[in-house]
Motif scaffolding. Structure first.
Motif, PDB file in Angstrom:
ATOM      1  N   GLN A  26      37.158  36.513  40.500  1.00  0.00           N
ATOM      2  CA  GLN A  26      37.494  36.955  41.850  1.00  0.00           C
ATOM      3  C   GLN A  26      36.980  35.892  42.821  1.00  0.00           C
ATOM      4  O   GLN A  26      35.775  35.662  42.908  1.00  0.00           O
ATOM      5  CB  GLN A  26      36.838  38.306  42.151  1.00  0.00           C
ATOM      6  N   ALA A  27      37.890  35.237  43.518  1.00  0.00           N
ATOM      7  CA  ALA A  27      37.511  34.193  44.468  1.00  0.00           C
ATOM      8  C   ALA A  27      37.149  34.812  45.809  1.00  0.00           C
ATOM      9  O   ALA A  27      37.570  35.926  46.130  1.00  0.00           O
ATOM     10  CB  ALA A  27      38.661  33.202  44.638  1.00  0.00           C
ATOM     11  N   GLY A  28      36.403  34.082  46.615  1.00  0.00           N
ATOM     12  CA  GLY A  28      36.002  34.556  47.930  1.00  0.00           C
ATOM     13  C   GLY A  28      37.155  34.679  48.904  1.00  0.00           C
ATOM     14  O   GLY A  28      37.151  35.524  49.781  1.00  0.00           O
ATOM     15  N   SER A  29      38.156  33.819  48.733  1.00  0.00           N
ATOM     16  CA  SER A  29      39.350  33.857  49.576  1.00  0.00           C
ATOM     17  C   SER A  29      40.500  33.277  48.763  1.00  0.00           C
ATOM     18  O   SER A  29      40.285  32.684  47.699  1.00  0.00           O
ATOM     19  CB  SER A  29      39.152  33.026  50.850  1.00  0.00           C
ATOM     20  N   ASP A  73      39.927  29.588  48.405  1.00  0.00           N
ATOM     21  CA  ASP A  73      38.877  29.307  47.410  1.00  0.00           C
ATOM     22  C   ASP A  73      39.454  29.374  46.003  1.00  0.00           C
ATOM     23  O   ASP A  73      39.131  28.554  45.138  1.00  0.00           O
ATOM     24  CB  ASP A  73      37.719  30.300  47.523  1.00  0.00           C
ATOM     25  N   ARG A  94      43.323  36.737  45.450  1.00  0.00           N
ATOM     26  CA  ARG A  94      42.012  36.128  45.159  1.00  0.00           C
ATOM     27  C   ARG A  94      41.622  36.291  43.698  1.00  0.00           C
ATOM     28  O   ARG A  94      40.565  35.847  43.295  1.00  0.00           O
ATOM     29  CB  ARG A  94      40.934  36.751  46.036  1.00  0.00           C
ATOM     30  N   LYS A  95      42.453  36.943  42.911  1.00  0.00           N
ATOM     31  CA  LYS A  95      42.139  37.225  41.508  1.00  0.00           C
ATOM     32  C   LYS A  95      42.848  36.202  40.624  1.00  0.00           C
ATOM     33  O   LYS A  95      44.071  36.094  40.629  1.00  0.00           O
ATOM     34  CB  LYS A  95      42.594  38.647  41.175  1.00  0.00           C
ATOM     35  N   SER A 147      31.603  27.662  42.757  1.00  0.00           N
ATOM     36  CA  SER A 147      32.366  28.172  43.901  1.00  0.00           C
ATOM     37  C   SER A 147      31.767  29.499  44.350  1.00  0.00           C
ATOM     38  O   SER A 147      30.793  29.977  43.803  1.00  0.00           O
ATOM     39  CB  SER A 147      33.843  28.338  43.506  1.00  0.00           C
ATOM     40  N   ASP A 148      32.362  30.112  45.315  1.00  0.00           N
ATOM     41  CA  ASP A 148      31.908  31.413  45.779  1.00  0.00           C
ATOM     42  C   ASP A 148      32.534  32.531  44.974  1.00  0.00           C
ATOM     43  O   ASP A 148      32.693  33.646  45.440  1.00  0.00           O
ATOM     44  CB  ASP A 148      32.250  31.604  47.261  1.00  0.00           C
ATOM     45  N   SER A 149      32.925  32.235  43.726  1.00  0.00           N
ATOM     46  CA  SER A 149      33.618  33.197  42.879  1.00  0.00           C
ATOM     47  C   SER A 149      32.625  34.041  42.100  1.00  0.00           C
ATOM     48  O   SER A 149      31.518  33.612  41.797  1.00  0.00           O
ATOM     49  CB  SER A 149      34.521  32.454  41.883  1.00  0.00           C
ATOM     50  N   THR A 150      33.047  35.238  41.789  1.00  0.00           N
ATOM     51  CA  THR A 150      32.282  36.121  40.918  1.00  0.00           C
ATOM     52  C   THR A 150      33.226  36.745  39.920  1.00  0.00           C
ATOM     53  O   THR A 150      34.423  36.762  40.111  1.00  0.00           O
ATOM     54  CB  THR A 150      31.588  37.240  41.726  1.00  0.00           C
TER      55      THR A 150
END
Length: 101
Positions: A33-36, A39, A65-66, A97-100
């Protein structure tokens, strides 16, 4: 020349060291899951650069964002060390990245 397939034991050991990857038949997948949206696209671009240098390309599904990455060594008919190496690189890039996920 094809790359040797991993045994089930080798694959289990490798997956234990990866973040969020699961096996389904001859493919391993991970969803991030990306922040935007941007991203996520940047992460895909970074993965594409590495995939190109490895000459080993993932299937990538982008849903806003997925991002879902799917890896398999098609010319070997299953999972090989190339898939594990690329999965590690995807994990590294996703962590930067800002991903989780």
């Amino acid at each position: 020349m094809s790359t040797p397939l991993l045994t089930d034991a080798e694959l289990s050991d490798a997956l234990a060291g990866l973040t969020g990857w699961t096996r389904s038949g001859d493919t391993i997948t991970r969803t991030v899951q990306a922040g935007s949206f941007l991203d996520g696209i940047e992460l895909v671009r970074q993965v594409a650069e590495i995939a190109e240098t490895m000459n080993h390309h993932p299937d990538i599904d982008i849903r806003w964002r997925k991002l879902t990455f799917a890896l398999s060594t098609h010319d070997s008919g299953g999972l090989t060390g190339l898939d594990i190496s690329l999965a590690r690189e995807i994990d590294r890039l996703a962590a930067q990245s800002d991903s989780t996920g």
